[in-house]
Design a protein around this motif. Sequence first.
Motif, PDB file in Angstrom:
ATOM      1  N   GLN A 153      -7.442  -4.194   6.404  1.00 37.31           N
ATOM      2  CA  GLN A 153      -5.960  -5.190   5.728  1.00 37.31           C
ATOM      3  C   GLN A 153      -5.103  -3.144   6.290  1.00 37.31           C
ATOM      4  O   GLN A 153      -5.445  -2.387   5.796  1.00 37.31           O
ATOM      5  CB  GLN A 153      -6.289  -4.823   4.899  1.00 37.31           C
ATOM      6  N   GLN A 154      -3.863  -3.198   6.609  1.00 33.29           N
ATOM      7  CA  GLN A 154      -3.399  -2.771   6.647  1.00 33.29           C
ATOM      8  C   GLN A 154      -2.683  -1.766   5.281  1.00 33.29           C
ATOM      9  O   GLN A 154      -2.274  -1.897   4.484  1.00 33.29           O
ATOM     10  CB  GLN A 154      -1.658  -2.640   6.813  1.00 33.29           C
ATOM     11  N   GLU A 155      -3.317  -0.598   5.714  1.00 34.13           N
ATOM     12  CA  GLU A 155      -3.178   0.225   4.271  1.00 34.13           C
ATOM     13  C   GLU A 155      -0.944  -0.282   3.866  1.00 34.13           C
ATOM     14  O   GLU A 155      -0.457   0.841   4.275  1.00 34.13           O
ATOM     15  CB  GLU A 155      -2.720   1.669   4.019  1.00 34.13           C
ATOM     16  N   ASP A 156      -0.965   0.648   2.250  1.00 31.75           N
ATOM     17  CA  ASP A 156       0.261   0.342   1.994  1.00 31.75           C
ATOM     18  C   ASP A 156       0.978   1.741   1.008  1.00 31.75           C
ATOM     19  O   ASP A 156      -0.581   3.097   1.359  1.00 31.75           O
ATOM     20  CB  ASP A 156       0.358  -0.127   0.368  1.00 31.75           C
ATOM     21  N   VAL A 157       1.851   2.216   1.677  1.00 31.91           N
ATOM     22  CA  VAL A 157       1.714   3.746   0.870  1.00 31.91           C
ATOM     23  C   VAL A 157       2.148   4.023  -0.753  1.00 31.91           C
ATOM     24  O   VAL A 157       2.417   2.753  -1.124  1.00 31.91           O
ATOM     25  CB  VAL A 157       2.585   4.208   2.285  1.00 31.91           C
ATOM     26  N   VAL A 158       2.274   5.757  -0.585  1.00 31.96           N
ATOM     27  CA  VAL A 158       2.712   5.167  -2.228  1.00 31.96           C
ATOM     28  C   VAL A 158       3.686   5.359  -2.924  1.00 31.96           C
ATOM     29  O   VAL A 158       4.006   4.649  -3.672  1.00 31.96           O
ATOM     30  CB  VAL A 158       2.027   6.519  -2.367  1.00 31.96           C
ATOM     31  N   THR A 159       5.064   4.897  -1.894  1.00 30.05           N
ATOM     32  CA  THR A 159       5.939   4.186  -2.408  1.00 30.05           C
ATOM     33  C   THR A 159       6.667   2.889  -2.247  1.00 30.05           C
ATOM     34  O   THR A 159       7.307   2.548  -2.901  1.00 30.05           O
ATOM     35  CB  THR A 159       7.648   4.892  -1.688  1.00 30.05           C
ATOM     36  N   GLN A 160       4.927   2.208  -2.287  1.00 26.75           N
ATOM     37  CA  GLN A 160       5.419   0.909  -1.831  1.00 26.75           C
ATOM     38  C   GLN A 160       4.670   0.214  -3.246  1.00 26.75           C
ATOM     39  O   GLN A 160       3.863   0.264  -3.403  1.00 26.75           O
ATOM     40  CB  GLN A 160       5.161   0.205  -0.445  1.00 26.75           C
ATOM     41  N   SER A 161       5.369  -1.481  -3.523  1.00 30.13           N
ATOM     42  CA  SER A 161       4.722  -1.555  -4.682  1.00 30.13           C
ATOM     43  C   SER A 161       3.730  -2.530  -3.933  1.00 30.13           C
ATOM     44  O   SER A 161       3.565  -3.038  -3.101  1.00 30.13           O
ATOM     45  CB  SER A 161       5.853  -2.776  -5.371  1.00 30.13           C
ATOM     46  N   PRO A 162       2.294  -2.696  -5.108  1.00 35.00           N
ATOM     47  CA  PRO A 162       1.206  -3.785  -4.323  1.00 35.00           C
ATOM     48  C   PRO A 162       1.577  -4.230  -4.064  1.00 35.00           C
ATOM     49  O   PRO A 162       2.502  -4.901  -5.268  1.00 35.00           O
ATOM     50  CB  PRO A 162       0.352  -2.863  -5.842  1.00 35.00           C
ATOM     51  N   THR A 183      -2.916  21.732 -10.305  1.00 31.89           N
ATOM     52  CA  THR A 183      -1.772  20.043 -10.452  1.00 31.89           C
ATOM     53  C   THR A 183      -2.282  19.061  -9.429  1.00 31.89           C
ATOM     54  O   THR A 183      -2.225  19.982  -7.899  1.00 31.89           O
ATOM     55  CB  THR A 183      -0.549  20.620 -10.445  1.00 31.89           C
ATOM     56  N   TYR A 184      -2.587  18.352  -9.877  1.00 29.16           N
ATOM     57  CA  TYR A 184      -3.061  17.217  -8.545  1.00 29.16           C
ATOM     58  C   TYR A 184      -1.445  16.650  -8.136  1.00 29.16           C
ATOM     59  O   TYR A 184      -1.573  15.391  -9.238  1.00 29.16           O
ATOM     60  CB  TYR A 184      -3.959  16.813  -8.469  1.00 29.16           C
ATOM     61  N   SER A 185      -1.055  15.742  -7.239  1.00 26.08           N
ATOM     62  CA  SER A 185      -0.620  14.859  -7.227  1.00 26.08           C
ATOM     63  C   SER A 185      -1.464  14.071  -6.487  1.00 26.08           C
ATOM     64  O   SER A 185      -2.242  13.867  -5.502  1.00 26.08           O
ATOM     65  CB  SER A 185       0.616  15.057  -6.300  1.00 26.08           C
ATOM     66  N   LEU A 186      -1.107  12.658  -6.594  1.00 28.35           N
ATOM     67  CA  LEU A 186      -2.067  10.946  -6.543  1.00 28.35           C
ATOM     68  C   LEU A 186      -1.344  10.187  -6.017  1.00 28.35           C
ATOM     69  O   LEU A 186      -0.147   9.960  -6.113  1.00 28.35           O
ATOM     70  CB  LEU A 186      -2.640  10.960  -8.076  1.00 28.35           C
ATOM     71  N   THR A 187      -2.305   9.837  -4.068  1.00 28.24           N
ATOM     72  CA  THR A 187      -1.857   9.124  -3.718  1.00 28.24           C
ATOM     73  C   THR A 187      -2.239   8.094  -3.719  1.00 28.24           C
ATOM     74  O   THR A 187      -3.315   8.501  -3.331  1.00 28.24           O
ATOM     75  CB  THR A 187      -1.274   9.331  -2.174  1.00 28.24           C
ATOM     76  N   TYR A 188      -1.976   6.755  -3.418  1.00 27.44           N
ATOM     77  CA  TYR A 188      -2.859   5.439  -3.470  1.00 27.44           C
ATOM     78  C   TYR A 188      -2.655   4.720  -1.635  1.00 27.44           C
ATOM     79  O   TYR A 188      -1.600   4.891  -1.379  1.00 27.44           O
ATOM     80  CB  TYR A 188      -2.282   4.615  -4.362  1.00 27.44           C
ATOM     81  N   ALA A 189      -4.196   4.095  -1.217  1.00 28.37           N
ATOM     82  CA  ALA A 189      -4.133   3.162  -0.450  1.00 28.37           C
ATOM     83  C   ALA A 189      -4.072   1.941  -0.791  1.00 28.37           C
ATOM     84  O   ALA A 189      -5.241   1.830  -2.002  1.00 28.37           O
ATOM     85  CB  ALA A 189      -4.551   3.508   0.437  1.00 28.37           C
ATOM     86  N   PHE A 190      -3.869   0.787  -1.178  1.00 27.66           N
ATOM     87  CA  PHE A 190      -4.127  -0.266  -1.919  1.00 27.66           C
ATOM     88  C   PHE A 190      -4.565  -1.314  -0.038  1.00 27.66           C
ATOM     89  O   PHE A 190      -4.431  -1.656   0.909  1.00 27.66           O
ATOM     90  CB  PHE A 190      -2.740  -1.466  -2.119  1.00 27.66           C
ATOM     91  N   ASN A 191      -5.853  -1.980  -1.078  1.00 26.66           N
ATOM     92  CA  ASN A 191      -6.111  -3.790  -0.060  1.00 26.66           C
ATOM     93  C   ASN A 191      -4.510  -4.401  -0.407  1.00 26.66           C
ATOM     94  O   ASN A 191      -4.305  -4.573  -0.773  1.00 26.66           O
ATOM     95  CB  ASN A 191      -7.463  -3.934  -0.658  1.00 26.66           C
ATOM     96  N   ASN A 224      -4.563  -7.273  -1.658  1.00 32.21           N
ATOM     97  CA  ASN A 224      -4.267  -7.736  -3.405  1.00 32.21           C
ATOM     98  C   ASN A 224      -3.317  -7.300  -4.314  1.00 32.21           C
ATOM     99  O   ASN A 224      -3.446  -7.408  -5.061  1.00 32.21           O
ATOM    100  CB  ASN A 224      -5.136  -8.332  -3.105  1.00 32.21           C
ATOM    101  N   GLY A 225      -3.761  -5.799  -3.411  1.00 32.35           N
ATOM    102  CA  GLY A 225      -2.560  -4.838  -4.142  1.00 32.35           C
ATOM    103  C   GLY A 225      -3.117  -3.611  -5.222  1.00 32.35           C
ATOM    104  O   GLY A 225      -2.866  -2.673  -5.943  1.00 32.35           O
ATOM    105  N   PHE A 226      -4.540  -4.143  -4.949  1.00 31.49           N
ATOM    106  CA  PHE A 226      -5.749  -2.947  -5.733  1.00 31.49           C
ATOM    107  C   PHE A 226      -5.647  -1.867  -4.961  1.00 31.49           C
ATOM    108  O   PHE A 226      -6.367  -2.039  -3.834  1.00 31.49           O
ATOM    109  CB  PHE A 226      -7.026  -3.377  -6.156  1.00 31.49           C
ATOM    110  N   PRO A 227      -5.911  -0.455  -5.488  1.00 32.20           N
ATOM    111  CA  PRO A 227      -5.946   0.521  -5.083  1.00 32.20           C
ATOM    112  C   PRO A 227      -7.456   1.001  -4.255  1.00 32.20           C
ATOM    113  O   PRO A 227      -8.479   0.967  -5.196  1.00 32.20           O
ATOM    114  CB  PRO A 227      -5.448   2.113  -6.530  1.00 32.20           C
ATOM    115  N   LYS A 228      -7.764   0.908  -2.559  1.00 30.26           N
ATOM    116  CA  LYS A 228      -9.338   1.570  -2.554  1.00 30.26           C
ATOM    117  C   LYS A 228      -9.288   2.443  -2.358  1.00 30.26           C
ATOM    118  O   LYS A 228     -10.499   3.099  -2.195  1.00 30.26           O
ATOM    119  CB  LYS A 228      -8.775   0.281  -1.623  1.00 30.26           C
ATOM    120  N   THR A 229      -8.438   3.185  -2.533  1.00 31.97           N
ATOM    121  CA  THR A 229      -8.308   4.716  -2.079  1.00 31.97           C
ATOM    122  C   THR A 229      -7.619   5.855  -2.912  1.00 31.97           C
ATOM    123  O   THR A 229      -6.187   5.395  -2.598  1.00 31.97           O
ATOM    124  CB  THR A 229      -8.335   5.131  -0.733  1.00 31.97           C
TER     125      THR A 229
END
Length: 279
Positions: free
Chosen positions: A24-33, A241-249, A251-256
């Motif tokens: 699936q196409q990954e979502d960027v962090v600013t997008q809602s799952p 200090t860590y900044s955290l970003t996400y890629a979602f599948n 269905n909106g669950f973080p896969k990375t």
Amino acid sequence: MKQLTMTGNLLKGLALAAVLAGCQQEDVVTQSPSPGVTANDNHAKIAFTPQLLKEDANQLEYFGDYDVNRGKLKKLTNNDEGYYTEYQYSGQTIVAQRRKISTNSLSYQVTYQLDGSGRCVESLSTETNKTLKYEYSQTGRLTKIYNKAAPNERMEFTYESNALTLLKTISFFNQANAATKEISYGYMVQGGTGMENKYPVNPTALGITSRFLPLFGAFQAQLPTYESTKMLPWNGAAYPTYSLTYAFNANGFPKTITANSSMGGVPLVTNRTYTTPGL
């Protein structure tokens, strides 16, 4: 997630979902799952409850449909560390036995005692020989964990002051009642609201045998975008200090989950795999 924080002596030895539908196409962090997982039949939409199968080297197994403990965590294996943990359920008691993969020998055991609401109120680890007590607020949020024999040795939990449950800090204290460490979290997303945390797990600070057990109430209704660990007393030196970003599948669950440190270095990347419901 790979461990971004160090567990204190208080909780040494203790050790918190989606459908993968192809690439699936990954979502960027600013997008809602996207919304949750459903399947259509001729009469209704059925909501599934996906489960986490893998978080990096941690592999999770659950009791099957025909077991009295259906859906509960059965086994946690980490081949990189060379250990697995088996979970046994009896009434309001859970026993987690941590064993060495190569010999099946027992490394240590953690026994959890639950209240009538299914929350952990006491635990005993044979690794540390400490009995820990757990306190909750009227809203069910975990506020304190302390050593029953030496109550000054404790962890305290604070939350953001809004309707959502958002863990703000975890503060560690030693037996002399001196603060030794503070872990902080943030949830701000540039240009938007926070991201829903569709598969929350426990903070790493609770320990490996506790991380994936839903026994301690809620911590993070949204995905954290910031995490830091400061050793105390602070001497003014830089701390991670860590900044955290996400890629979602789909269905909106973080896969990375990618953690970039303010101190530089290679980003820490955590990968998750979830169950796929049979349609």
